[in-house]
Each structure stands twice: as C-alpha cells, then as structure tokens.
Scaffold this motif. Structure first.
Motif, PDB file in Angstrom:
ATOM      1  N   SER A 276      -4.839  -6.156 -10.091  1.00  0.00           N
ATOM      2  CA  SER A 276      -5.029  -6.054  -8.642  1.00  0.00           C
ATOM      3  C   SER A 276      -4.930  -4.625  -8.120  1.00  0.00           C
ATOM      4  N   ILE A 277      -4.540  -3.668  -8.945  1.00  0.00           N
ATOM      5  CA  ILE A 277      -4.291  -2.299  -8.468  1.00  0.00           C
ATOM      6  C   ILE A 277      -5.609  -1.550  -8.314  1.00  0.00           C
ATOM      7  N   ARG A 278      -5.832  -0.993  -7.129  1.00  0.00           N
ATOM      8  CA  ARG A 278      -7.074  -0.260  -6.842  1.00  0.00           C
ATOM      9  C   ARG A 278      -6.754   0.962  -5.993  1.00  0.00           C
ATOM     10  N   GLY A 279      -7.406   2.078  -6.316  1.00  0.00           N
ATOM     11  CA  GLY A 279      -7.234   3.275  -5.517  1.00  0.00           C
ATOM     12  C   GLY A 279      -6.968   4.487  -6.373  1.00  0.00           C
ATOM     13  N   VAL A 280      -6.388   5.504  -5.756  1.00  0.00           N
ATOM     14  CA  VAL A 280      -6.068   6.740  -6.466  1.00  0.00           C
ATOM     15  C   VAL A 280      -4.558   6.952  -6.418  1.00  0.00           C
ATOM     16  N   ILE A 281      -3.989   7.251  -7.566  1.00  0.00           N
ATOM     17  CA  ILE A 281      -2.562   7.526  -7.710  1.00  0.00           C
ATOM     18  C   ILE A 281      -2.429   9.002  -8.076  1.00  0.00           C
TER      19      ILE A 281
ATOM     20  N   ARG B 252       0.853  -1.188   0.000  1.00  0.00           N
ATOM     21  CA  ARG B 252       0.000   0.000   0.000  1.00  0.00           C
ATOM     22  C   ARG B 252       0.888   1.236   0.000  1.00  0.00           C
ATOM     23  N   VAL B 253       0.476   2.255  -0.772  1.00  0.00           N
ATOM     24  CA  VAL B 253       1.243   3.491  -0.865  1.00  0.00           C
ATOM     25  C   VAL B 253       0.313   4.681  -0.688  1.00  0.00           C
ATOM     26  N   THR B 254       0.709   5.620   0.175  1.00  0.00           N
ATOM     27  CA  THR B 254      -0.027   6.878   0.316  1.00  0.00           C
ATOM     28  C   THR B 254       0.965   8.029   0.210  1.00  0.00           C
ATOM     29  N   THR B 255       0.443   9.227  -0.067  1.00  0.00           N
ATOM     30  CA  THR B 255       1.266  10.442  -0.073  1.00  0.00           C
ATOM     31  C   THR B 255       0.444  11.595   0.488  1.00  0.00           C
ATOM     32  N   PRO B 256       1.118  12.677   0.937  1.00  0.00           N
ATOM     33  CA  PRO B 256       0.376  13.854   1.414  1.00  0.00           C
ATOM     34  C   PRO B 256      -0.502  14.477   0.340  1.00  0.00           C
ATOM     35  N   ALA B 257      -0.206  14.232  -0.943  1.00  0.00           N
ATOM     36  CA  ALA B 257      -0.996  14.815  -2.033  1.00  0.00           C
ATOM     37  C   ALA B 257      -2.309  14.083  -2.266  1.00  0.00           C
ATOM     38  N   GLY B 258      -2.537  12.964  -1.578  1.00  0.00           N
ATOM     39  CA  GLY B 258      -3.808  12.268  -1.699  1.00  0.00           C
ATOM     40  C   GLY B 258      -3.744  10.893  -2.325  1.00  0.00           C
ATOM     41  N   CYS B 259      -2.561  10.432  -2.675  1.00  0.00           N
ATOM     42  CA  CYS B 259      -2.415   9.076  -3.204  1.00  0.00           C
ATOM     43  C   CYS B 259      -2.789   8.061  -2.125  1.00  0.00           C
ATOM     44  N   ASP B 260      -3.535   7.043  -2.508  1.00  0.00           N
ATOM     45  CA  ASP B 260      -3.839   5.917  -1.618  1.00  0.00           C
ATOM     46  C   ASP B 260      -4.192   4.734  -2.503  1.00  0.00           C
ATOM     47  N   VAL B 261      -3.221   3.881  -2.723  1.00  0.00           N
ATOM     48  CA  VAL B 261      -3.380   2.793  -3.673  1.00  0.00           C
ATOM     49  C   VAL B 261      -2.817   1.506  -3.078  1.00  0.00           C
ATOM     50  N   SER B 262      -3.480   0.396  -3.375  1.00  0.00           N
ATOM     51  CA  SER B 262      -3.054  -0.909  -2.874  1.00  0.00           C
ATOM     52  C   SER B 262      -3.054  -1.916  -4.018  1.00  0.00           C
ATOM     53  N   PHE B 263      -2.229  -2.943  -3.853  1.00  0.00           N
ATOM     54  CA  PHE B 263      -2.183  -3.990  -4.880  1.00  0.00           C
ATOM     55  C   PHE B 263      -1.518  -5.235  -4.315  1.00  0.00           C
ATOM     56  N   GLU B 264      -1.621  -6.311  -5.082  1.00  0.00           N
ATOM     57  CA  GLU B 264      -0.970  -7.569  -4.734  1.00  0.00           C
ATOM     58  C   GLU B 264       0.365  -7.678  -5.460  1.00  0.00           C
ATOM     59  N   ILE B 265       1.342  -8.291  -4.800  1.00  0.00           N
ATOM     60  CA  ILE B 265       2.648  -8.534  -5.401  1.00  0.00           C
ATOM     61  C   ILE B 265       2.638  -9.926  -6.018  1.00  0.00           C
ATOM     62  N   ASP B 266       2.937 -10.012  -7.299  1.00  0.00           N
ATOM     63  CA  ASP B 266       2.932 -11.272  -8.026  1.00  0.00           C
ATOM     64  C   ASP B 266       4.321 -11.911  -7.912  1.00  0.00           C
ATOM     65  N   PRO B 267       4.433 -13.100  -7.302  1.00  0.00           N
ATOM     66  CA  PRO B 267       5.753 -13.724  -7.133  1.00  0.00           C
ATOM     67  C   PRO B 267       6.416 -14.128  -8.439  1.00  0.00           C
ATOM     68  N   VAL B 268       5.639 -14.205  -9.506  1.00  0.00           N
ATOM     69  CA  VAL B 268       6.209 -14.555 -10.814  1.00  0.00           C
ATOM     70  C   VAL B 268       6.852 -13.346 -11.473  1.00  0.00           C
TER      71      VAL B 268
END
Length: 342
Positions: free
Chosen positions: A199-204, A153-169
């Motif tokens: 898998s990526i969902r949210g705002v970047i 999950r990644v957030t920033t002060p500018a309003g980013c809030d995005v989450s995703f799954e890490i693919d082991p492949v």
C-alpha cells in the motif's frame, strides 16, 4: 553515589525490564561493543539477583541474516532460547538473524531489547535522563490513535511525501520504556508501524542517517520512489547511487521492499549516526527496508536477507487526514497536554 552510567543501567534492569531474582540475563556483544556499558548492565543485573552471562563474538561482516555465516549459530541460539532477558549490545546487530529468529520463535518467556552501539553518554541521555512514566502516557496515546487509523501520510521539508494504509493485523509496537512482558522490545522512544504490504506510495527522503551502509547522514538527501511498497528508483547525489547498488547487490527482491515506519519520541536523542538513537530523534520518522518478522506482521512477515534503516527529519504526520505533527512538533491538542518535558 553511583555514577550516572550505573544509575541508567539500574533503571534499564529494574524499571524497564523488571528483572527478578533468579532470572537469567544474557548480554550479547562483539569486538566493537562498549565494555563500560556491558559491565554496568551486568553489575545491575547481578545486584537485582539475576544470573548474568555475556556472550561476545567477533564482529560480523554484516547484520541480520547476512551475518549468519560469521556466527556460531547453534550455541548462540541455544543460550538465547534458554534465558529470560536478552539485551543486545553488538555493533553489527543480531536482530533478524537466524539466532534471533529461533529465540523469538521458541523462547516464549524471552524479553529482548536491541541496544546496538551503546556507549556511556548514549545510555545516560536516552535512558537515565528520560522521564519514562510521563513519556509512556504520551506515547501510548499516539500508538492508540495510530492503531485506530486507516491511513497515514508523512511529509518533510526535504521533499518526503508518502502515504499508506494501516493494517489492523500488523503489530503497532510502542517502545515506551516497558519491557516487562515477553516479546521484542526496542530502546525507549519509538512507535513502530508495519503498513499494509503493497500500500505504500510516494517518495521517501532520507536526510538523516542511513544504516547500513553509511552510518552517517548523506551529503545530499536520498530519495526513494516507491510504488505498491517496492522501491522503483533511488535518486540524489553520489550516495544515492551507492545506496541503490547496495540494496540491489543482495540480489534479493525483499531488499527493495519497504518494511516499516516509526515515530521518534525520545527527549534525549540527538542525531549522531547511531541508528538506534537516530530513530528516536524527536519528530523524526524512520523507514526500514527489507526483513519484517512474523511477530510484527503475522502470519509470515516479509522475508529478506537483511535490513536497512533511514531517517526522515522534521516529519509532519496525518492520521485519516487529521494532522498530529508538523515538522517534528506535536500540534494535536490532546497530545500536547500529555507531552513530557524536553
């Protein structure tokens, strides 16, 4: 005494690439490339005993595969398929173009690095002045933690809030200043992650530079609303409208798909508008849109006619719910102990 530029060029050739006598080094450039950098790197390769060739083309109108129509594809690909080291100093990058794809697929010994728009100051700050051995220890640990995680999950002060799954492949690339093995390498100071597609969902939110089409930071942050890895809408000021039009003008569904995210960890990098440097600003994260190579996301990658990158400054990052970075600063104790001097 050698100039700082020549010292940095020697470090690139000898320490980062480990160029050996008799190897063939190809430097590519276009009409907007920096001649002083080209000469310094060429001289460094010759001093290391390599055979050097610089290939300069007229500056293409675009990047990636969108540049194909402006390139002499067959002779360029032939040169790149036959060399040991290819360092790209173009302004409009050949990365992801057809010659790049052909070389990365057919030349199993190739060691490639993308150093687009490099000038003397950039080379000195991001290569010459970096404590590469300590940075490698730190970055390899971050890469290990990331590979072993299932979610990010990644957030920033500018309003980013995005989450995703890490693919082991998918490949987690740790570009920490070691390009001695065959493969695609980037400038020191970046860890690249290709999430599980869909898998990526949210705002970047891009509040750093966006390239292309701008090459500068937007006056108003550009927000990408993403569902299942695909951009649904782009919001912000006038530049957001231009950016959405730019992406949709390709008429390629792949140009609305998120491609990858990367950590920035180069102690000498500053926000300048050069995307190669901006991606490595300490504590930033970078998102790519569009093309992903089959090397980074086997077996097929993600097809798209081009690629665009944007910067999210002062990022906070969680791996499986454990915070490792807060607004651009490392907060996990085991990583703090490994950090290089900044």
């Amino acid at each position: 005494m050698k100039s700082e530029l020549q010292t940095a060029a020697d470090k690139l050739i000898r320490d980062i690439f480990g160029v050996q006598p008799g190897e063939t080094v190809v430097l590519t450039a276009d009409y907007e490339s920096n001649n002083a950098v080209l000469r310094a790197v060429s001289d460094a390769a010759r001093e290391a005993g390599a055979l050097v060739m610089t290939v300069t083309v007229p500056t293409p109108g675009s990047v990636g595969k969108a540049a194909d129509s402006d390139l002499p594809i067959e002779p360029l690909a032939a040169a790149l398929c036959a060399c040991d080291v290819w360092i790209e100093f173009n302004h409009q990058w050949l990365l992801y173009s057809t010659p790049f794809e052909r070389a990365s697929r057919e030349n199993k010994k190739l060691r490639y690095m993308c150093l687009v728009d490099f000038d003397e100051d950039l080379m000195i700050r991001t290569i010459g002045h970096v404590d590469t051995p300590q940075l490698q220890i730190f970055m390899r640990k971050v890469a290990e933690l990331t590979r072993n995680a299932k979610t990010m999950r990644v957030t920033t002060p500018a309003g980013c809030d995005v989450s995703f799954e890490i693919d082991p492949v998918h490949y987690v690339a740790c570009d920490c200043g070691d390009a001695t093995a065959p493969g695609v390498h980037m400038l020191t100071g970046q860890i690249n992650v290709v999430p599980r597609f869909g898998s990526i969902r949210g705002v970047i939110v891009f509040d750093g530079s966006v390239t292309p089409p701008f090459g500068t930071s937007p006056k108003t942050p550009i927000s990408l609303y993403v569902e299942n890895g695909v951009i649904q809408s782009v919001e912000g000021g006038a530049e957001a409208e231009v950016y959405e039009q730019y992406l949709r003008a390709f008429q390629d569904p792949g140009m609305l798909k998120m491609a990858h995210i990367a950590y920035g960890f180069n102690p000498g990098a500053i926000l300048t508008g050069n995307i190669v440097e901006d991606e490595r600003v300490w504590g930033a994260t970078e998102w790519g849109i569009g093309y992903v190579s089959e090397i980074d996301a086997p077996p097929c990658g993600q097809d798209a006619v081009s690629h665009s990158d944007g910067i999210c400054l002062r990022s906070s990052v969680w791996l499986d719910g454990v915070q490792i970075m807060d607004q651009g600063e490392i907060v996990l104790p085991e990583l703090i102990a490994l950090m290089p001097k900044r």
